[in-house]
Design a protein around this motif. Structure first.
Motif, PDB file in Angstrom:
ATOM      1  N   HIS A   1      56.584  -1.274 164.338  1.00  0.00           N
ATOM      2  CA  HIS A   1      55.512  -1.234 163.487  1.00  0.00           C
ATOM      3  C   HIS A   1      54.433  -2.488 164.443  1.00  0.00           C
ATOM      4  O   HIS A   1      53.246  -2.233 164.520  1.00  0.00           O
ATOM      5  CB  HIS A   1      55.468  -2.044 162.227  1.00  0.00           C
ATOM      6  CG  HIS A   1      55.910  -1.122 161.119  1.00  0.00           C
ATOM      7  ND1 HIS A   1      55.902  -1.547 159.919  1.00  0.00           N
ATOM      8  CD2 HIS A   1      56.378   0.236 161.247  1.00  0.00           C
ATOM      9  CE1 HIS A   1      56.203  -0.375 159.005  1.00  0.00           C
ATOM     10  NE2 HIS A   1      56.642   0.446 159.924  1.00  0.00           N
TER      11      HIS A   1
ATOM     12  N   THR B   1      53.512  -0.076 167.709  1.00  0.00           N
ATOM     13  CA  THR B   1      52.843   1.276 167.397  1.00  0.00           C
ATOM     14  C   THR B   1      51.830   1.221 166.222  1.00  0.00           C
ATOM     15  O   THR B   1      51.969   0.409 165.241  1.00  0.00           O
ATOM     16  CB  THR B   1      53.644   2.345 167.310  1.00  0.00           C
ATOM     17  OG1 THR B   1      54.200   2.327 166.038  1.00  0.00           O
ATOM     18  CG2 THR B   1      54.832   2.594 168.472  1.00  0.00           C
ATOM     19  N   ALA B   2      50.936   2.329 166.100  1.00  0.00           N
ATOM     20  CA  ALA B   2      50.166   2.563 164.895  1.00  0.00           C
ATOM     21  C   ALA B   2      50.683   3.487 163.789  1.00  0.00           C
ATOM     22  O   ALA B   2      50.230   3.803 162.843  1.00  0.00           O
ATOM     23  CB  ALA B   2      48.869   2.835 165.196  1.00  0.00           C
TER      24      ALA B   2
ATOM     25  N   ARG C   1      47.339   1.430 169.409  1.00  0.00           N
ATOM     26  CA  ARG C   1      46.244   0.743 168.836  1.00  0.00           C
ATOM     27  C   ARG C   1      45.554  -0.252 170.003  1.00  0.00           C
ATOM     28  O   ARG C   1      45.150  -1.160 170.086  1.00  0.00           O
ATOM     29  CB  ARG C   1      46.417  -0.495 167.857  1.00  0.00           C
ATOM     30  CG  ARG C   1      47.167   0.177 166.483  1.00  0.00           C
ATOM     31  CD  ARG C   1      47.224  -0.763 165.617  1.00  0.00           C
ATOM     32  NE  ARG C   1      48.210  -1.786 165.831  1.00  0.00           N
ATOM     33  CZ  ARG C   1      49.579  -1.843 165.639  1.00  0.00           C
ATOM     34  NH1 ARG C   1      50.077  -0.739 165.228  1.00  0.00           N
ATOM     35  NH2 ARG C   1      50.403  -2.694 166.114  1.00  0.00           N
TER      36      ARG C   1
END
Length: 144
Positions: free
Chosen positions: A27, A30-31, A93
Motif C-alpha cells: 500500500h 503502490t496505488a 503514484r
C-alpha cells in the motif's frame, strides 16, 4: 475442538505477522489496494513493512518487464518506453519520480551537505526541477 482453535490462532498469527507487513509495504509503495482494511500504521508496523520493500519492487519490476515484452510485439520501442513510464507513475503514484526530483534539487541547490538535506526534505522546494520544466515549456519552437 481446542486443537482447531489453536490451529486458527496459529494461522491468525501467521497472517498478521507475515502478510500484514507485506500489505503495508504494498500500500505504501503502490496505488493498487489489495486489502479493504485501512488504518494508520504504527511506527513499528511501518518499520516491519520495510523488509518487504524489495519484494514489492521486484513485483513491480516484473509487471513492467512483462508489459514491456507484451507491448513490444505490437508497438515501437519509443512508444513502449513512454507507456512503461506512464504505467510506473500510475502504479507508484509517481513516488520514484518525486524522489528523483527531490534528489536533483538537493544536489544542485545546496552548497553544504546540510543545505542539500534541507532542500531534499522540504516539499515546497523545487528549485532546479521546476526551473527546468519552465525552460522546457518556453523553448523556442522556430516561430510557432
Amino acid at each position: 475442538m481446542q486443537q482447531k482453535s489453536r490451529d486458527d490462532s496459529r494461522v491468525s498469527h501467521f497472517t498478521h505477522d507475515v502478510f500484514r507487513p507485506f500489505i503495508l509495504a504494498w500500500h505504501f509503495l503502490t496505488a493498487i489496494p489489495i486489502s479493504r482494511s485501512h488504518h494508520a500504521p504504527s511506527s513499528a508496523e511501518l518499520a516491519t513493512s520495510m523488509a518487504w520493500y524489495s519484494t514489492v519492487g521486484l513485483l513491480i519490476g516484473g509487471l513492467l518487464a512483462a508489459a514491456d515484452q507484451g507491448l513490444r510485439l505490437f508497438l515501437t520501442a519509443e512508444v513502449v518506453n513512454v507507456l512503461l513510464i506512464i504505467l510506473l507513475v500510475l502504479l507508484t503514484r509517481g513516488l520514484h519520480q518525486d524522489g528523483l526530483a527531490d534528489t536533483l534539487d538537493g544536489l544542485a541547490g545546496g552548497r553544504t551537505a546540510a543545505d542539500r538535506l534541507r532542500i531534499m526534505r522540504d516539499p515546497s522546494c523545487l528549485l532546479y526541477t521546476s526551473d527546468a520544466a519552465d525552460e522546457e515549456d518556453s523553448v523556442d519552437l522556430g516561430g510557432r
